[in-house]
Design a protein around this motif. Structure first.
Motif, PDB file in Angstrom:
ATOM      1  N   GLU A  62       7.554   7.054  11.203  1.00 30.34           N
ATOM      2  CA  GLU A  62       7.616   6.418   9.880  1.00 30.34           C
ATOM      3  C   GLU A  62       6.314   6.732   9.163  1.00 30.34           C
ATOM      4  N   ILE A  63       6.416   7.351   8.001  1.00 37.66           N
ATOM      5  CA  ILE A  63       5.251   7.790   7.238  1.00 37.66           C
ATOM      6  C   ILE A  63       5.262   7.076   5.902  1.00 37.66           C
ATOM      7  N   GLU A  64       4.208   6.295   5.647  1.00 34.14           N
ATOM      8  CA  GLU A  64       4.152   5.495   4.424  1.00 34.14           C
ATOM      9  C   GLU A  64       2.844   5.739   3.687  1.00 34.14           C
ATOM     10  N   ALA A  65       2.947   5.978   2.387  1.00 37.33           N
ATOM     11  CA  ALA A  65       1.783   6.148   1.524  1.00 37.33           C
ATOM     12  C   ALA A  65       1.677   4.960   0.589  1.00 37.33           C
ATOM     13  N   ARG A  66       0.504   4.345   0.566  1.00 36.77           N
ATOM     14  CA  ARG A  66       0.259   3.217  -0.335  1.00 36.77           C
ATOM     15  C   ARG A  66      -0.830   3.597  -1.337  1.00 36.77           C
ATOM     16  N   LYS A  67      -0.504   3.547  -2.598  1.00 35.20           N
ATOM     17  CA  LYS A  67      -1.474   3.859  -3.658  1.00 35.20           C
ATOM     18  C   LYS A  67      -1.635   2.611  -4.521  1.00 35.20           C
ATOM     19  N   ARG A  68      -2.839   2.042  -4.449  1.00 33.03           N
ATOM     20  CA  ARG A  68      -3.105   0.791  -5.153  1.00 33.03           C
ATOM     21  C   ARG A  68      -4.264   0.982  -6.133  1.00 33.03           C
ATOM     22  N   SER A  69      -4.565  -0.076  -6.860  1.00 32.56           N
ATOM     23  CA  SER A  69      -5.626  -0.018  -7.864  1.00 32.56           C
ATOM     24  C   SER A  69      -7.005  -0.143  -7.222  1.00 32.56           C
ATOM     25  N   ILE A  70      -8.034   0.012  -8.047  1.00 37.50           N
ATOM     26  CA  ILE A  70      -9.417  -0.085  -7.580  1.00 37.50           C
ATOM     27  C   ILE A  70      -9.707  -1.494  -7.083  1.00 37.50           C
ATOM     28  N   LEU A  71     -10.547  -1.589  -6.080  1.00 44.70           N
ATOM     29  CA  LEU A  71     -10.909  -2.863  -5.459  1.00 44.70           C
ATOM     30  C   LEU A  71     -11.454  -3.845  -6.487  1.00 44.70           C
ATOM     31  N   ASN A  72     -11.000  -5.098  -6.436  1.00 44.52           N
ATOM     32  CA  ASN A  72     -11.515  -6.099  -7.377  1.00 44.52           C
ATOM     33  C   ASN A  72     -12.828  -6.690  -6.871  1.00 44.52           C
ATOM     34  N   SER A  73     -13.518  -7.415  -7.745  1.00 43.38           N
ATOM     35  CA  SER A  73     -14.870  -7.900  -7.439  1.00 43.38           C
ATOM     36  C   SER A  73     -14.891  -8.916  -6.300  1.00 43.38           C
ATOM     37  N   SER A  74     -13.889  -9.772  -6.210  1.00 41.99           N
ATOM     38  CA  SER A  74     -13.888 -10.790  -5.157  1.00 41.99           C
ATOM     39  C   SER A  74     -13.724 -10.149  -3.774  1.00 41.99           C
ATOM     40  N   THR A  75     -12.850  -9.144  -3.679  1.00 47.94           N
ATOM     41  CA  THR A  75     -12.678  -8.450  -2.403  1.00 47.94           C
ATOM     42  C   THR A  75     -13.916  -7.639  -2.072  1.00 47.94           C
ATOM     43  N   LYS A  82       3.448   5.866  11.865  1.00 47.01           N
ATOM     44  CA  LYS A  82       3.822   5.061  13.026  1.00 47.01           C
ATOM     45  C   LYS A  82       4.888   5.779  13.842  1.00 47.01           C
ATOM     46  N   HIS A  83       4.599   5.901  15.154  1.00 47.23           N
ATOM     47  CA  HIS A  83       5.581   6.439  16.088  1.00 47.23           C
ATOM     48  C   HIS A  83       6.440   5.274  16.549  1.00 47.23           C
ATOM     49  N   LEU A  84       7.714   5.265  16.137  1.00 52.06           N
ATOM     50  CA  LEU A  84       8.539   4.071  16.264  1.00 52.06           C
ATOM     51  C   LEU A  84       8.831   3.692  17.717  1.00 52.06           C
ATOM     52  N   ASN A  85       9.073   4.649  18.585  1.00 47.90           N
ATOM     53  CA  ASN A  85       9.423   4.317  19.971  1.00 47.90           C
ATOM     54  C   ASN A  85       8.264   3.713  20.746  1.00 47.90           C
ATOM     55  N   SER A  86       7.063   4.255  20.556  1.00 48.63           N
ATOM     56  CA  SER A  86       5.914   3.775  21.317  1.00 48.63           C
ATOM     57  C   SER A  86       5.131   2.688  20.589  1.00 48.63           C
ATOM     58  N   GLY A  87       5.324   2.591  19.259  1.00 47.53           N
ATOM     59  CA  GLY A  87       4.544   1.638  18.477  1.00 47.53           C
ATOM     60  C   GLY A  87       3.166   2.156  18.120  1.00 47.53           C
ATOM     61  N   THR A  88       2.840   3.378  18.526  1.00 48.68           N
ATOM     62  CA  THR A  88       1.549   3.980  18.188  1.00 48.68           C
ATOM     63  C   THR A  88       1.443   4.153  16.678  1.00 48.68           C
ATOM     64  N   SER A  89       0.318   3.716  16.113  1.00 49.42           N
ATOM     65  CA  SER A  89       0.148   3.762  14.667  1.00 49.42           C
ATOM     66  C   SER A  89      -1.243   4.275  14.320  1.00 49.42           C
ATOM     67  N   ILE A  90      -1.301   5.157  13.335  1.00 47.90           N
ATOM     68  CA  ILE A  90      -2.570   5.672  12.832  1.00 47.90           C
ATOM     69  C   ILE A  90      -2.679   5.290  11.372  1.00 47.90           C
ATOM     70  N   HIS A  91      -3.833   4.745  11.012  1.00 43.38           N
ATOM     71  CA  HIS A  91      -4.043   4.181   9.683  1.00 43.38           C
ATOM     72  C   HIS A  91      -5.259   4.827   9.055  1.00 43.38           C
ATOM     73  N   PHE A  92      -5.166   5.209   7.772  1.00 42.78           N
ATOM     74  CA  PHE A  92      -6.290   5.787   7.050  1.00 42.78           C
ATOM     75  C   PHE A  92      -6.582   4.907   5.839  1.00 42.78           C
ATOM     76  N   ASN A  93      -7.789   4.324   5.797  1.00 40.22           N
ATOM     77  CA  ASN A  93      -8.119   3.385   4.729  1.00 40.22           C
ATOM     78  C   ASN A  93      -9.610   3.421   4.421  1.00 40.22           C
ATOM     79  N   ALA A  94      -9.983   2.901   3.264  1.00 33.93           N
ATOM     80  CA  ALA A  94     -11.360   2.995   2.782  1.00 33.93           C
ATOM     81  C   ALA A  94     -12.323   2.106   3.561  1.00 33.93           C
ATOM     82  N   PHE A  95     -11.899   0.907   3.951  1.00 33.83           N
ATOM     83  CA  PHE A  95     -12.825  -0.012   4.623  1.00 33.83           C
ATOM     84  C   PHE A  95     -13.358   0.600   5.919  1.00 33.83           C
TER      85      PHE A  95
END
Length: 273
Positions: free
Chosen positions: A31-44, A70-83
């Protein structure tokens, strides 16, 4: 680059689009998902300051944008994020790139302000992905800020088959996500992006950190993992142009930079689940 694929075309190759407004697809057990969101707000951003222990951040952080595989059978997941990428920058703690005295004026917000570049203002990161732990369904932000080392990466001699990637196949899904960006006070560019391209036979991902400090150096770090770096002076000595305008495309400069470090690993997916 926009890719429009008919749902029947996806079905013909065993793929299906994600539901609930999510961007991406399922194919061959992934399962391949792309999330494109807005710029980080000041509180976060304030929360990130506390967690990372710094007030220095890139000009634009897309803190909720991510690419998740995410590899569905094994549950292995790789995540790419700014934090996690900035956590890697903070931990590595490279010394600041020296710039000419005249260039320091560009970093000043006031005419007579003293500029002390005592941190890595380029935000160079060794980050090459993370494994998320989902605390609960309601807390997505917390889920992407916790990582583990349980992914089984093994050193190997294998290489990505670039010839196979060059074979003409229909692109079922493509996206490029900016994680953070800084124009270094108009003195260059610092950019972290992740791209994914999905074909019927495979998918290909490129996480790229691209740095250009005008008149000083360029740096390229790709996950594969490849790190290249050279000063403008060294490039000029080899007969390449020395003006910054010649180096706006990291794909081109990547062919000219000497490789500083190259490490090849493969991810082992458990098959006994």
């Amino acid at each position: 680059m926009e890719v429009a694929v008919d749902e029947n075309e996806l079905k013909a190759v065993g793929a299906q689009p994600l539901t609930d407004g999510r961007q991406g697809l399922r194919i061959h057990g992934w399962e391949i998902e792309a999330r494109k969101r807005s710029i980080l707000n000041s509180s976060t951003l304030q929360q990130w300051e506390q967690k990372l222990g710094t007030s220095h951040f890139p000009e634009m952080i897309f803190g909720e944008s991510a690419l998740i595989l995410k590899h569905l059978n094994s549950g292995t997941s790789i995540h790419f994020n700014a934090f996690d990428a900035l956590a890697g920058w903070k931990q590595e703690g490279l010394p600041p790139v020296e710039v000419p005295a005249a260039a320091k004026w560009k970093f000043r917000s006031k005419p007579f302000q003293e500029v002390i570049l005592d941190y890595d203002y380029t935000f160079t990161t060794p980050y090459c992905g993370s494994e998320p732990i989902k605390i609960n369904a309601e807390d997505e932000t917390e889920a992407i800020t916790k990582v583990t080392g349980s992914l089984q990466w093994h050193d190997c001699e294998d290489r990505i088959d670039m010839v196979a990637l060059a074979v003409k196949e229909p692109i079922l899904f493509y996206d490029e996500i900016i994680l953070y960006e800084d124009e270094l006070a108009d003195n260059g560019i610092s950019l972290l992006t992740v791209k994914v391209r999905v074909m019927p036979s495979c998918w290909f991902l490129l996480l790229r950190f691209w740095l250009r400090v005008d008149g000083v150096l360029m740096r390229l770090r790709d996950t594969r993992i490849c790190w290249r770096e050279a000063t403008f002076e060294a490039l000029a000595a080899k007969g390449y142009p020395s003006d910054a305008s010649s180096y706006s495309d990291p794909s081109i400069i990547g062919q000219r930079l000497p490789i500083v470090m190259h490490k090849t690993q493969k991810l082992v997916i458990p098959d006994d689940l």
